[in-house]
Every structure is written in C-alpha cells, then in structure tokens.
Design a protein around this motif. Structure first.
Motif, PDB file in Angstrom:
ATOM      1  N   ASP A 175      -1.929   8.452 -18.725  1.00  0.00           N
ATOM      2  CA  ASP A 175      -2.772   7.561 -17.921  1.00  0.00           C
ATOM      3  C   ASP A 175      -2.404   6.099 -18.146  1.00  0.00           C
ATOM      4  OD1 ASP A 175      -4.126   9.700 -16.823  1.00  0.00           O
ATOM      5  OD2 ASP A 175      -5.845   9.539 -18.194  1.00  0.00           O
ATOM      6  N   ALA A 176      -2.159   5.726 -19.398  1.00  0.00           N
ATOM      7  CA  ALA A 176      -1.774   4.349 -19.713  1.00  0.00           C
ATOM      8  C   ALA A 176      -0.424   4.016 -19.081  1.00  0.00           C
ATOM      9  CB  ALA A 176      -1.718   4.141 -21.226  1.00  0.00           C
ATOM     10  N   GLY A 177       0.498   4.957 -19.095  1.00  0.00           N
ATOM     11  CA  GLY A 177       1.810   4.744 -18.481  1.00  0.00           C
ATOM     12  C   GLY A 177       1.709   4.587 -16.975  1.00  0.00           C
ATOM     13  N   VAL A 178       0.870   5.409 -16.357  1.00  0.00           N
ATOM     14  CA  VAL A 178       0.669   5.328 -14.906  1.00  0.00           C
ATOM     15  C   VAL A 178       0.047   3.977 -14.557  1.00  0.00           C
ATOM     16  CG1 VAL A 178      -0.667   6.261 -12.964  1.00  0.00           C
ATOM     17  CG2 VAL A 178       0.541   7.807 -14.520  1.00  0.00           C
ATOM     18  N   GLN A 179      -0.939   3.567 -15.332  1.00  0.00           N
ATOM     19  CA  GLN A 179      -1.604   2.278 -15.091  1.00  0.00           C
ATOM     20  C   GLN A 179      -0.614   1.123 -15.244  1.00  0.00           C
ATOM     21  OE1 GLN A 179      -4.346   2.325 -13.751  1.00  0.00           O
ATOM     22  NE2 GLN A 179      -5.465   0.471 -14.150  1.00  0.00           N
ATOM     23  N   ALA A 180       0.216   1.173 -16.276  1.00  0.00           N
ATOM     24  CA  ALA A 180       1.206   0.114 -16.492  1.00  0.00           C
ATOM     25  C   ALA A 180       2.214   0.078 -15.352  1.00  0.00           C
ATOM     26  CB  ALA A 180       1.909   0.322 -17.830  1.00  0.00           C
ATOM     27  N   THR A 181       2.602   1.238 -14.866  1.00  0.00           N
ATOM     28  CA  THR A 181       3.554   1.311 -13.751  1.00  0.00           C
ATOM     29  C   THR A 181       2.946   0.730 -12.485  1.00  0.00           C
ATOM     30  OG1 THR A 181       4.588   3.258 -14.730  1.00  0.00           O
ATOM     31  CG2 THR A 181       4.989   2.868 -12.375  1.00  0.00           C
ATOM     32  N   ARG A 182       1.701   1.053 -12.229  1.00  0.00           N
ATOM     33  CA  ARG A 182       1.013   0.490 -11.048  1.00  0.00           C
ATOM     34  C   ARG A 182       0.921  -1.026 -11.138  1.00  0.00           C
ATOM     35  NH1 ARG A 182      -3.727   4.907 -10.733  1.00  0.00           N
ATOM     36  NH2 ARG A 182      -2.587   6.458  -9.543  1.00  0.00           N
ATOM     37  N   GLN A 183       0.565  -1.533 -12.317  1.00  0.00           N
ATOM     38  CA  GLN A 183       0.444  -2.973 -12.510  1.00  0.00           C
ATOM     39  C   GLN A 183       1.798  -3.651 -12.318  1.00  0.00           C
ATOM     40  OE1 GLN A 183      -2.556  -4.324 -12.926  1.00  0.00           O
ATOM     41  NE2 GLN A 183      -1.736  -6.376 -12.851  1.00  0.00           N
ATOM     42  N   ALA A 184       2.849  -3.056 -12.870  1.00  0.00           N
ATOM     43  CA  ALA A 184       4.196  -3.614 -12.710  1.00  0.00           C
ATOM     44  C   ALA A 184       4.594  -3.624 -11.233  1.00  0.00           C
ATOM     45  CB  ALA A 184       5.203  -2.813 -13.533  1.00  0.00           C
ATOM     46  N   GLY A 185       4.270  -2.562 -10.519  1.00  0.00           N
ATOM     47  CA  GLY A 185       4.559  -2.506  -9.091  1.00  0.00           C
ATOM     48  C   GLY A 185       3.815  -3.569  -8.314  1.00  0.00           C
ATOM     49  N   LYS A 186       2.581  -3.808  -8.698  1.00  0.00           N
ATOM     50  CA  LYS A 186       1.779  -4.850  -8.042  1.00  0.00           C
ATOM     51  C   LYS A 186       2.423  -6.218  -8.250  1.00  0.00           C
ATOM     52  CE  LYS A 186      -2.737  -7.062  -8.232  1.00  0.00           C
ATOM     53  NZ  LYS A 186      -4.019  -7.106  -8.916  1.00  0.00           N
ATOM     54  N   TYR A 187       2.807  -6.514  -9.488  1.00  0.00           N
ATOM     55  CA  TYR A 187       3.436  -7.801  -9.779  1.00  0.00           C
ATOM     56  C   TYR A 187       4.790  -7.937  -9.093  1.00  0.00           C
ATOM     57  CZ  TYR A 187      -0.124  -8.785 -13.298  1.00  0.00           C
ATOM     58  OH  TYR A 187      -1.310  -9.032 -13.942  1.00  0.00           O
ATOM     59  N   LEU A 188       5.552  -6.861  -9.057  1.00  0.00           N
ATOM     60  CA  LEU A 188       6.851  -6.894  -8.399  1.00  0.00           C
ATOM     61  C   LEU A 188       6.679  -7.161  -6.905  1.00  0.00           C
ATOM     62  CD1 LEU A 188       9.907  -6.542  -8.461  1.00  0.00           C
ATOM     63  CD2 LEU A 188       9.536  -4.087  -8.154  1.00  0.00           C
ATOM     64  N   GLY A 189       5.742  -6.461  -6.295  1.00  0.00           N
ATOM     65  CA  GLY A 189       5.485  -6.677  -4.870  1.00  0.00           C
ATOM     66  C   GLY A 189       5.048  -8.094  -4.576  1.00  0.00           C
ATOM     67  N   GLN A 190       4.162  -8.632  -5.408  1.00  0.00           N
ATOM     68  CA  GLN A 190       3.694 -10.004  -5.231  1.00  0.00           C
ATOM     69  C   GLN A 190       4.861 -10.983  -5.389  1.00  0.00           C
ATOM     70  OE1 GLN A 190       0.909 -11.410  -8.187  1.00  0.00           O
ATOM     71  NE2 GLN A 190      -0.090 -12.729  -6.707  1.00  0.00           N
ATOM     72  N   SER A 191       5.695 -10.751  -6.381  1.00  0.00           N
ATOM     73  CA  SER A 191       6.851 -11.628  -6.601  1.00  0.00           C
ATOM     74  C   SER A 191       7.802 -11.591  -5.414  1.00  0.00           C
ATOM     75  CB  SER A 191       7.594 -11.221  -7.869  1.00  0.00           C
ATOM     76  OG  SER A 191       6.772 -11.398  -8.992  1.00  0.00           O
ATOM     77  N   MET A 192       8.047 -10.409  -4.892  1.00  0.00           N
ATOM     78  CA  MET A 192       8.947 -10.280  -3.746  1.00  0.00           C
ATOM     79  C   MET A 192       8.387 -11.008  -2.520  1.00  0.00           C
ATOM     80  SD  MET A 192      11.563  -8.661  -4.822  1.00  0.00           S
ATOM     81  CE  MET A 192      12.404  -8.075  -3.374  1.00  0.00           C
ATOM     82  N   ARG A 193       7.089 -10.861  -2.280  1.00  0.00           N
ATOM     83  CA  ARG A 193       6.484 -11.556  -1.139  1.00  0.00           C
ATOM     84  C   ARG A 193       6.601 -13.065  -1.301  1.00  0.00           C
ATOM     85  NH1 ARG A 193       3.108  -7.226  -1.707  1.00  0.00           N
ATOM     86  NH2 ARG A 193       1.631  -8.334  -3.020  1.00  0.00           N
ATOM     87  N   LEU A 194       6.385 -13.567  -2.523  1.00  0.00           N
ATOM     88  CA  LEU A 194       6.493 -15.001  -2.753  1.00  0.00           C
ATOM     89  C   LEU A 194       7.929 -15.489  -2.601  1.00  0.00           C
ATOM     90  CD1 LEU A 194       4.067 -15.400  -5.775  1.00  0.00           C
ATOM     91  CD2 LEU A 194       3.704 -16.200  -3.433  1.00  0.00           C
ATOM     92  N   MET A 195       8.898 -14.680  -3.013  1.00  0.00           N
ATOM     93  CA  MET A 195      10.305 -15.083  -2.898  1.00  0.00           C
ATOM     94  C   MET A 195      10.738 -15.231  -1.450  1.00  0.00           C
ATOM     95  SD  MET A 195      12.550 -13.384  -5.916  1.00  0.00           S
ATOM     96  CE  MET A 195      11.978 -11.712  -5.828  1.00  0.00           C
ATOM     97  N   VAL A 196      10.215 -14.394  -0.575  1.00  0.00           N
ATOM     98  CA  VAL A 196      10.599 -14.482   0.829  1.00  0.00           C
ATOM     99  C   VAL A 196       9.614 -15.313   1.634  1.00  0.00           C
ATOM    100  CG1 VAL A 196      11.896 -12.335   0.804  1.00  0.00           C
ATOM    101  CG2 VAL A 196       9.497 -12.295   1.467  1.00  0.00           C
ATOM    102  N   GLY A 197       8.608 -15.861   0.962  1.00  0.00           N
ATOM    103  CA  GLY A 197       7.706 -16.795   1.609  1.00  0.00           C
ATOM    104  C   GLY A 197       6.501 -16.181   2.280  1.00  0.00           C
ATOM    105  N   LEU A 198       6.208 -14.925   2.008  1.00  0.00           N
ATOM    106  CA  LEU A 198       5.020 -14.326   2.598  1.00  0.00           C
ATOM    107  C   LEU A 198       3.800 -14.694   1.767  1.00  0.00           C
ATOM    108  CD1 LEU A 198       6.278 -10.766   3.533  1.00  0.00           C
ATOM    109  CD2 LEU A 198       5.852 -12.686   5.056  1.00  0.00           C
ATOM    110  N   PRO A 199       2.764 -15.192   2.385  1.00  0.00           N
ATOM    111  CA  PRO A 199       1.580 -15.608   1.652  1.00  0.00           C
ATOM    112  C   PRO A 199       0.764 -14.424   1.135  1.00  0.00           C
ATOM    113  CG  PRO A 199       1.206 -15.857   3.981  1.00  0.00           C
ATOM    114  CD  PRO A 199       2.643 -15.424   3.812  1.00  0.00           C
ATOM    115  N   GLU A 200      -0.080 -14.685   0.175  1.00  0.00           N
ATOM    116  CA  GLU A 200      -0.917 -13.665  -0.445  1.00  0.00           C
ATOM    117  C   GLU A 200      -2.369 -13.895   0.002  1.00  0.00           C
ATOM    118  OE1 GLU A 200      -1.403 -10.319  -2.319  1.00  0.00           O
ATOM    119  OE2 GLU A 200       0.533 -11.276  -2.502  1.00  0.00           O
ATOM    120  N   TYR A 201      -2.734 -13.300   1.129  1.00  0.00           N
ATOM    121  CA  TYR A 201      -4.045 -13.527   1.732  1.00  0.00           C
ATOM    122  C   TYR A 201      -5.179 -13.029   0.844  1.00  0.00           C
ATOM    123  CZ  TYR A 201      -7.658 -13.700   5.360  1.00  0.00           C
ATOM    124  OH  TYR A 201      -8.799 -13.966   6.074  1.00  0.00           O
ATOM    125  N   ASP A 202      -5.017 -11.892   0.191  1.00  0.00           N
ATOM    126  CA  ASP A 202      -6.078 -11.367  -0.677  1.00  0.00           C
ATOM    127  C   ASP A 202      -6.370 -12.311  -1.827  1.00  0.00           C
ATOM    128  OD1 ASP A 202      -6.321  -9.120   0.909  1.00  0.00           O
ATOM    129  OD2 ASP A 202      -4.965  -7.921  -0.326  1.00  0.00           O
TER     130      ASP A 202
END
Length: 72
Positions: A7-34
């Motif tokens: 469960d801890a590994g799954v949670q860490a993976t989800r969190q890493a995916g969230k941060y990666l997605g946010q970073s990618m959106r910021l790199m290409v200039g997509l805003p973070e509306y949420d």
C-alpha cells in the motif's frame, strides 16, 4: 505487514505520478487550474474564481505577453 508495504509503495507511486504530470504540464506551459481553485478558496474566499477558459487565457497572456498576472 506485507500488505502495508505494498500500500505504501502504491501510494508513493501515485504521488510520484502526480508530481511528474504536474511538472510536465508546467514544462509545456499548461496551467494548473485545480491548484488555482484551491488557492482562491484558501486565500480569496470572497472572490469568484475565473472559469477554466478565463484562467487559461490569463495564463497564456502572462506567459507570452499581454496583461500581467496579479495576485497576492
């Protein structure tokens, strides 16, 4: 015990995916509306937040020229 580790590994993976997605959106200039909505709710509860379209337009103008973004 093993289930808790999984469960801890799954949670860490989800969190890493969230941060990666946010970073990618910021790199290409997509805003973070949420994030904007959470900020408005937390620091400006008396103001009506922009719609997604207004927010997107404002972020593009702030990034590529036009009106300057102002907050706080």
């Amino acid at each position: 015990m093993f289930g808790a580790l999984v469960d801890a590994g799954v949670q860490a993976t989800r969190q890493a995916g969230k941060y990666l997605g946010q970073s990618m959106r910021l790199m290409v200039g997509l805003p973070e509306y949420d994030t904007y909505l959470a900020h408005m709710e937390r620091t400006h509860p008396d103001q009506t937040p922009m719609t997604y379209e207004e927010f997107f337009r404002e972020r593009q103008e702030a990034r590529y020229g036009g009106k300057r973004a102002t907050c706080c």
